[in-house]
Design a protein around this motif. Sequence first.
Motif, mmCIF file in Angstrom:
data_model
loop_
_atom_site.group_PDB
_atom_site.id
_atom_site.type_symbol
_atom_site.label_atom_id
_atom_site.label_comp_id
_atom_site.label_asym_id
_atom_site.label_seq_id
_atom_site.Cartn_x
_atom_site.Cartn_y
_atom_site.Cartn_z
ATOM 1 N N LEU A 1 -8.810 15.367 2.849
ATOM 2 C CA LEU A 1 -7.731 14.527 3.347
ATOM 3 C C LEU A 1 -8.223 13.094 3.418
ATOM 4 N N ALA A 2 -7.452 12.176 2.847
ATOM 5 C CA ALA A 2 -7.791 10.757 2.906
ATOM 6 C C ALA A 2 -6.625 9.984 3.499
ATOM 7 N N HIS A 3 -6.942 9.120 4.446
ATOM 8 C CA HIS A 3 -5.977 8.166 4.998
ATOM 9 C C HIS A 3 -6.384 6.814 4.424
ATOM 10 N N LEU A 4 -5.621 6.349 3.449
ATOM 11 C CA LEU A 4 -5.935 5.110 2.742
ATOM 12 C C LEU A 4 -5.119 3.960 3.309
ATOM 13 N N ARG A 5 -5.802 2.846 3.627
ATOM 14 C CA ARG A 5 -5.090 1.656 4.072
ATOM 15 C C ARG A 5 -4.537 0.953 2.836
ATOM 16 N N ARG A 6 -3.371 0.424 2.950
ATOM 17 C CA ARG A 6 -2.733 -0.251 1.807
ATOM 18 C C ARG A 6 -3.516 -1.496 1.420
ATOM 19 N N ALA A 7 -3.641 -1.689 0.118
ATOM 20 C CA ALA A 7 -4.325 -2.856 -0.432
ATOM 21 C C ALA A 7 -3.711 -3.152 -1.794
ATOM 22 N N PRO A 8 -3.865 -4.373 -2.275
ATOM 23 C CA PRO A 8 -3.352 -4.672 -3.614
ATOM 24 C C PRO A 8 -3.980 -3.745 -4.659
ATOM 25 N N VAL A 9 -3.203 -3.377 -5.648
ATOM 26 C CA VAL A 9 -3.705 -2.517 -6.722
ATOM 27 C C VAL A 9 -4.761 -3.289 -7.507
ATOM 28 N N HIS A 10 -5.872 -2.623 -7.758
ATOM 29 C CA HIS A 10 -6.986 -3.220 -8.489
ATOM 30 C C HIS A 10 -7.272 -2.367 -9.719
ATOM 31 N N ALA A 11 -7.760 -2.983 -10.771
ATOM 32 C CA ALA A 11 -8.076 -2.257 -12.010
ATOM 33 C C ALA A 11 -9.050 -1.111 -11.760
ATOM 34 N N ASP A 12 -10.022 -1.296 -10.858
ATOM 35 C CA ASP A 12 -10.974 -0.216 -10.549
ATOM 36 C C ASP A 12 -10.259 0.993 -9.948
ATOM 37 N N VAL A 13 -9.288 0.743 -9.070
ATOM 38 C CA VAL A 13 -8.552 1.838 -8.438
ATOM 39 C C VAL A 13 -7.719 2.576 -9.488
ATOM 40 N N LEU A 14 -7.152 1.853 -10.417
ATOM 41 C CA LEU A 14 -6.394 2.497 -11.490
ATOM 42 C C LEU A 14 -7.316 3.374 -12.341
ATOM 43 N N GLU A 15 -8.512 2.883 -12.628
ATOM 44 C CA GLU A 15 -9.475 3.702 -13.378
ATOM 45 C C GLU A 15 -9.852 4.948 -12.586
ATOM 46 N N TYR A 16 -10.072 4.797 -11.282
ATOM 47 C CA TYR A 16 -10.365 5.935 -10.406
ATOM 48 C C TYR A 16 -9.254 6.983 -10.518
ATOM 49 N N LEU A 17 -8.006 6.531 -10.430
ATOM 50 C CA LEU A 17 -6.867 7.447 -10.531
ATOM 51 C C LEU A 17 -6.824 8.151 -11.886
ATOM 52 N N GLY B 1 -0.666 3.000 6.066
ATOM 53 C CA GLY B 1 -1.285 3.365 4.804
ATOM 54 C C GLY B 1 -0.693 4.603 4.180
ATOM 55 N N ASP B 2 -1.473 5.197 3.309
ATOM 56 C CA ASP B 2 -1.044 6.338 2.508
ATOM 57 C C ASP B 2 -1.890 7.567 2.819
ATOM 58 N N VAL B 3 -1.379 8.726 2.418
ATOM 59 C CA VAL B 3 -2.057 9.995 2.632
ATOM 60 C C VAL B 3 -2.306 10.655 1.278
ATOM 61 N N VAL B 4 -3.499 11.213 1.139
ATOM 62 C CA VAL B 4 -3.829 12.039 -0.018
ATOM 63 C C VAL B 4 -4.402 13.343 0.523
ATOM 64 N N ILE B 5 -3.894 14.475 0.049
ATOM 65 C CA ILE B 5 -4.439 15.782 0.421
ATOM 66 C C ILE B 5 -4.690 16.548 -0.865
ATOM 67 N N ILE B 6 -5.925 17.023 -1.005
ATOM 68 C CA ILE B 6 -6.333 17.799 -2.172
ATOM 69 C C ILE B 6 -6.743 19.175 -1.680
ATOM 70 N N GLU B 7 -6.175 20.207 -2.277
ATOM 71 C CA GLU B 7 -6.486 21.586 -1.882
ATOM 72 C C GLU B 7 -7.579 22.156 -2.784
ATOM 73 N N PHE B 8 -8.488 22.912 -2.161
ATOM 74 C CA PHE B 8 -9.559 23.630 -2.860
ATOM 75 C C PHE B 8 -9.518 25.095 -2.434
ATOM 76 N N PRO B 9 -10.066 25.977 -3.248
ATOM 77 C CA PRO B 9 -10.086 27.394 -2.871
ATOM 78 C C PRO B 9 -10.850 27.676 -1.577
ATOM 79 N N ASP B 10 -11.873 26.873 -1.274
ATOM 80 C CA ASP B 10 -12.667 27.083 -0.060
ATOM 81 C C ASP B 10 -13.467 25.825 0.243
ATOM 82 N N LEU B 11 -14.080 25.803 1.417
ATOM 83 C CA LEU B 11 -14.827 24.636 1.875
ATOM 84 C C LEU B 11 -16.070 24.384 1.023
#
Length: 115
Positions: free
Chosen positions: A7-23, A53-63
């Motif tokens: 789970l990530a709680h991301l604070r809003r920031a201007p879109v950056h080329a690095d973030v787009l590459e990450y995505l 900000g924004d929320v990201v949740i990624i599910e995995f089979p286990d911890l």
Amino acid sequence: MAPAYALAHLRRAPVHADVLEYLERIQSTLTPFGGRFIVHGGVVDVLEGSWPGDVVIIEFPDLTRARSWYQSSAYQEIKTLRTRHLTADVILVEGVEADHSSAQMAAALRRAGSR
């Protein structure tokens, strides 16, 4: 085996080329560990408190697999593309089994407290 979530709680920031590459690259780091997005920056309806900000949740089979993904060389290679430009709180949390019951959990806590 209980699922786990990143789970990530991301604070809003201007879109950056690095973030787009990450995505563009993150999915290829998730796939080997069974990770999949279940929330990725959707609308947040704050009912109590504040949530800037924004929320990201990624599910995995286990911890274990969630930890292995986060520590993997593939993810570590791209992580700084995000962390240089976005402030975030990131956690891994274990989910519950499909048959989880909060009432049964309360009963177990009551029994443990009466000893």
